[in-house]
Design an enzyme around this catalytic site. Sequence first.
Site, short mmCIF file in Angstrom:
data_model
loop_
_atom_site.label_atom_id
_atom_site.label_comp_id
_atom_site.label_asym_id
_atom_site.label_seq_id
_atom_site.Cartn_x
_atom_site.Cartn_y
_atom_site.Cartn_z
N THR A 114 0.87 -1.17 0.00
CA THR A 114 0.00 0.00 0.00
C THR A 114 0.91 1.22 0.00
OG1 THR A 114 -1.77 -1.14 1.18
CG2 THR A 114 -1.79 1.27 1.24
N LYS A 144 0.62 4.82 8.42
CA LYS A 144 1.26 5.14 7.15
C LYS A 144 0.23 5.24 6.03
CE LYS A 144 2.52 1.85 4.65
NZ LYS A 144 1.98 1.02 3.52
N LYS A 199 -7.09 1.37 -3.10
CA LYS A 199 -6.72 0.98 -1.75
C LYS A 199 -6.91 2.14 -0.77
CE LYS A 199 -5.29 -1.62 1.57
NZ LYS A 199 -4.00 -2.28 1.70
#
Length: 310
Positions: free
Chosen positions: A101, A244, A176
Amino acid sequence: MTIDTDVRIGFIGTGVMGRGMAANLIKAGYKLTVYTRTSAKAQELLDMGAEWSHSPAELAKQVDVLITIIGYPKDVEEVYLGEQGILQHARKGTYVMDMTTSSPILAERIYAEARKKGIHALDAPVSGGDIGAREARLSIMVGGDEDAFHAVRPLLQAMGTNIVHQGGAGAGQHTKMSNQIAIASNMMGVCEALAYAKRAGLDPMNVLKSIESGAAGSWSLSQLGPRMIQGDFSPGFYVKHFIKDMKIALESAQALKIKTPGLALAESLYELLAESGDADSGTQALFKLIDDPAFAAMMEEKNVHAKSES
């Protein structure tokens, strides 16, 4: 190129997710060569028949398809675009697929550089946690050229069940981000609901039986709710990695000029959770924070509400 079991596959990233994904490729009959900083970290895969490479550059020279699922965008940038990176050493015609990701903008950069060298680049982040990775039930969101997507689809089918080509370079990462935005607010709701049930003197597992199959149902409620109730905060997906992801989503949302107050609040709460010592816990550890009697005071002290509205 036809993807069959004679194709040489490289794999970089044998963490919580990558280990299960790589194992499923081996089980499907593919010949795998892996890179880790030390071979000991790949021992489980080596025992299954994988080979070990000493560097990303060395690995890139050996394989027809190279898959990565690593930590942070800076790691992806170094592994792909650095002087000793994949794109400097992969042969023309190689397929490279980043399943980390990461940043949609970085995915577009990697695609552009790969195309100059005749390399096929895809961004293909996944969702489904450690369980989905182990059981080959991941959702895989793919960006890049459609012909490249169809070429690697057999590999994706060895790792996941819900595989969708979302569009051009970066589209997988944008998808995502949509996934993580939905999860961020949902996780707050799941934790609040179970903390409320517990504080009201109810049996949280009984409450879960009533609400998980109704309108409140979600993957997080069904899969992570029981872990919260049982006090199991081991990582299927690390708090630090979720932070993150949320930071990338916030940056992307800002670039798209869209407000995401739920995402901003969730990121603030997870930052507070990490500061309290749970950066390496699973994302379900947010329950500990919300269930803490001192939670309200912590929010006031850190000015979390104000941050979420900025």
